[in-house]
Design a protein around this motif. Structure first.
Motif, short mmCIF file in Angstrom:
data_model
loop_
_atom_site.label_atom_id
_atom_site.label_comp_id
_atom_site.label_asym_id
_atom_site.label_seq_id
_atom_site.Cartn_x
_atom_site.Cartn_y
_atom_site.Cartn_z
N ARG A 17 118.28 142.52 -5.97
CA ARG A 17 117.91 142.74 -4.63
C ARG A 17 117.83 141.29 -4.47
O ARG A 17 117.00 140.85 -5.38
CB ARG A 17 116.91 142.99 -4.17
CG ARG A 17 117.05 143.39 -3.22
CD ARG A 17 117.42 143.92 -1.75
NE ARG A 17 117.27 143.83 0.21
CZ ARG A 17 117.65 143.97 1.31
NH1 ARG A 17 118.31 145.40 0.34
NH2 ARG A 17 117.39 143.87 2.24
N GLU A 18 118.28 140.69 -3.79
CA GLU A 18 117.82 139.05 -2.54
C GLU A 18 116.19 139.06 -2.65
O GLU A 18 115.42 139.92 -2.63
CB GLU A 18 118.39 138.91 -1.97
CG GLU A 18 118.31 139.24 -0.41
CD GLU A 18 119.22 140.00 -0.17
OE1 GLU A 18 119.52 140.83 0.68
OE2 GLU A 18 119.92 140.76 -1.47
N THR A 23 110.32 143.55 3.93
CA THR A 23 109.04 143.16 5.04
C THR A 23 107.69 144.03 4.73
O THR A 23 106.72 143.40 4.23
CB THR A 23 109.90 143.50 6.38
OG1 THR A 23 110.82 142.85 6.83
CG2 THR A 23 108.32 143.20 7.19
N ALA A 24 107.79 145.06 3.85
CA ALA A 24 106.77 145.72 3.21
C ALA A 24 107.22 146.90 2.85
O ALA A 24 108.77 147.35 2.21
CB ALA A 24 105.82 146.55 4.16
N TRP A 89 106.64 146.67 -12.38
CA TRP A 89 107.47 146.43 -11.17
C TRP A 89 107.07 145.58 -10.29
O TRP A 89 107.38 145.95 -8.83
CB TRP A 89 107.28 147.61 -11.12
CG TRP A 89 107.52 148.65 -9.11
CD1 TRP A 89 108.20 148.77 -8.83
CD2 TRP A 89 106.40 148.27 -8.26
NE1 TRP A 89 108.31 149.34 -8.04
CE2 TRP A 89 107.11 149.02 -7.33
CE3 TRP A 89 105.51 147.84 -8.08
CZ2 TRP A 89 107.01 149.03 -5.80
CZ3 TRP A 89 104.86 148.44 -7.04
CH2 TRP A 89 106.10 148.77 -5.49
N GLY A 90 105.51 145.63 -10.20
CA GLY A 90 105.12 144.70 -9.74
C GLY A 90 105.35 142.85 -9.33
O GLY A 90 105.87 142.55 -8.36
N ARG A 91 106.63 142.69 -10.57
CA ARG A 91 107.06 141.28 -10.50
C ARG A 91 107.55 141.54 -9.71
O ARG A 91 108.51 140.18 -8.78
CB ARG A 91 106.80 140.82 -11.64
CG ARG A 91 105.60 140.61 -12.52
CD ARG A 91 105.86 140.50 -14.29
NE ARG A 91 105.12 139.47 -14.74
CZ ARG A 91 104.59 140.01 -15.98
NH1 ARG A 91 105.55 140.52 -16.65
NH2 ARG A 91 103.55 139.64 -16.67
N LEU A 92 108.77 142.39 -9.56
CA LEU A 92 109.54 142.57 -9.07
C LEU A 92 109.67 142.46 -7.30
O LEU A 92 110.72 142.10 -6.69
CB LEU A 92 110.72 144.22 -9.36
CG LEU A 92 111.50 143.20 -10.93
CD1 LEU A 92 112.12 145.00 -11.30
CD2 LEU A 92 112.61 143.05 -10.87
N LYS A 95 109.08 139.73 -6.44
CA LYS A 95 110.56 138.84 -5.63
C LYS A 95 110.88 139.06 -4.85
O LYS A 95 111.15 138.75 -3.82
CB LYS A 95 110.84 139.07 -6.73
CG LYS A 95 112.51 139.09 -7.14
CD LYS A 95 113.89 139.14 -7.27
CE LYS A 95 115.19 139.02 -6.89
NZ LYS A 95 116.12 139.96 -8.03
N VAL A 96 111.43 140.34 -4.26
CA VAL A 96 111.87 140.95 -2.88
C VAL A 96 110.71 140.84 -1.82
O VAL A 96 111.92 140.60 -0.10
CB VAL A 96 112.48 142.40 -2.76
CG1 VAL A 96 112.88 142.75 -4.14
CG2 VAL A 96 111.21 143.28 -3.23
#
Length: 296
Positions: A17-18, A23-24, A89-92, A95-96
């Motif tokens: 995903r870019e 947003t949330a 998971w938190g790092r991803l 990112k998004v």
């Protein structure tokens, strides 16, 4: 249609995903990590136990399977497994999410400290904790095999609340106001002009009418989810993501309020369940959107 449902592993999906495109995030992850693996779900569906225990009937009613959260104990290996799962998971999520984007993430009192450390180490700000006041069947039991001998004891308190961690990706702008103008994120939506969003929410168990539509073991009630989803979009604009979509309660809440949303679910059966359930759940309680903004 303002939502998309995707049958995929959320880690893989979020990697592709870019950046700065969500947003949330509002989600209820598989906190035992183990219980939603393909092997354990197969045992659950065959009623053959494993991590999923089948509670006895209560007042003549057959009860739904519950995960054995006691399998997550205080061994270093178990703690590390949970920590590693959520820091990755938190790092991803970092990112998004757009700068200022919030995460509402369901937890348990036994694991919220580990998850909080992982998400902070992933670069997210801890912004508080939402207390969902709800009684569950978890906890309050006497020692197994010695219930009569130690009849006046309980191993852990019976759960009467559910913690939801609240996190935020750091702002990119110097002020919240400027961040709201650029990213439509950074704050929480108020319940009314005179009533801010509060961190204590009275909530009953998920009604049977909703469970008949979506029989996911962790299905959250629409009245509660619509409050969270509304709060997550401060300007009531943007995209809500539920990367552990399950039975579709988050996506249904977003759809009911007219928000764009994306649900990602790895399990094929749960994905199909959500596809069937979201339109029906979102059409329940047609006055709830009005009540959200008039209450207080």
């Amino acid at each position: 249609m303002t939502y998309k449902l995707i049958n995929d592993n959320c880690f893989d999906w979020m990697k592709n995903r870019e950046e700065n495109s969500i947003t949330a995030i509002v989600t209820d992850p598989p906190y035992g990590v183990k219980e939603y693996t393909e092997e354990e779900l197969k045992k659950k569906r065959n009623a053959s136990g494993g991590i999923w225990r089948i509670p006895p009937a209560f007042d003549g009613r057959k009860r739904s399977p519950l995960p054995r959260f006691s399998v997550i104990n205080d061994s270093p290996l178990e703690r590390d497994n949970v920590y590693n799962f959520f820091i990755d998971w938190g790092r991803l999520a970092f990112k998004v999410l757009v700068p200022g984007g919030h995460i509402f993430i369901a937890s348990t009192p036994l694991l919220s400290d580990i998850v909080s450390r992982a998400l902070r180490d992933a670069g997210l700000e801890r912004r508080g904790e939402i207390v969902r006041v709800v009684k569950t069947f978890r906890g309050g039991d006497r020692p197994k095999g010695a219930e009569k001998e130690f009849s006046m004891t309980t191993v852990i308190p019976r759960g009467c609340w559910e913690p939801w961690g609240l996190y935020r990706k750091p702002l990119s702008e110097r002020t919240v106001a400027k961040n709201l103008k650029r990213w439509k994120a950074g704050a929480l939506h108020r319940k009314s002009i005179d009533t801010p969003f509060c961190d204590l929410i009275e909530s009953g168990k998920t009604p049977q009418c909703e469970r008949k539509i979506s029989n996911h073991p962790s299905l959250k009630p629409q009245d509660f989810m619509r409050i969270l989803v509304s709060a997550a979009l401060p300007l009531q604009e943007g995209i809500i993501l539920d990367p552990f979509c399950g039975g579709g309660s988050t996506i249904a809440a977003a759809e009911a309020l007219g928000f764009n949303s994306i649900g990602v679910e790895q399990d094929k059966d749960f994905y199909q369940m959500a596809k069937n359930a979201v339109p029906k759940l979102s059409q329940l309680y047609p006055q709830s959107e009005k009540l959200l903004f008039e209450e207080g």
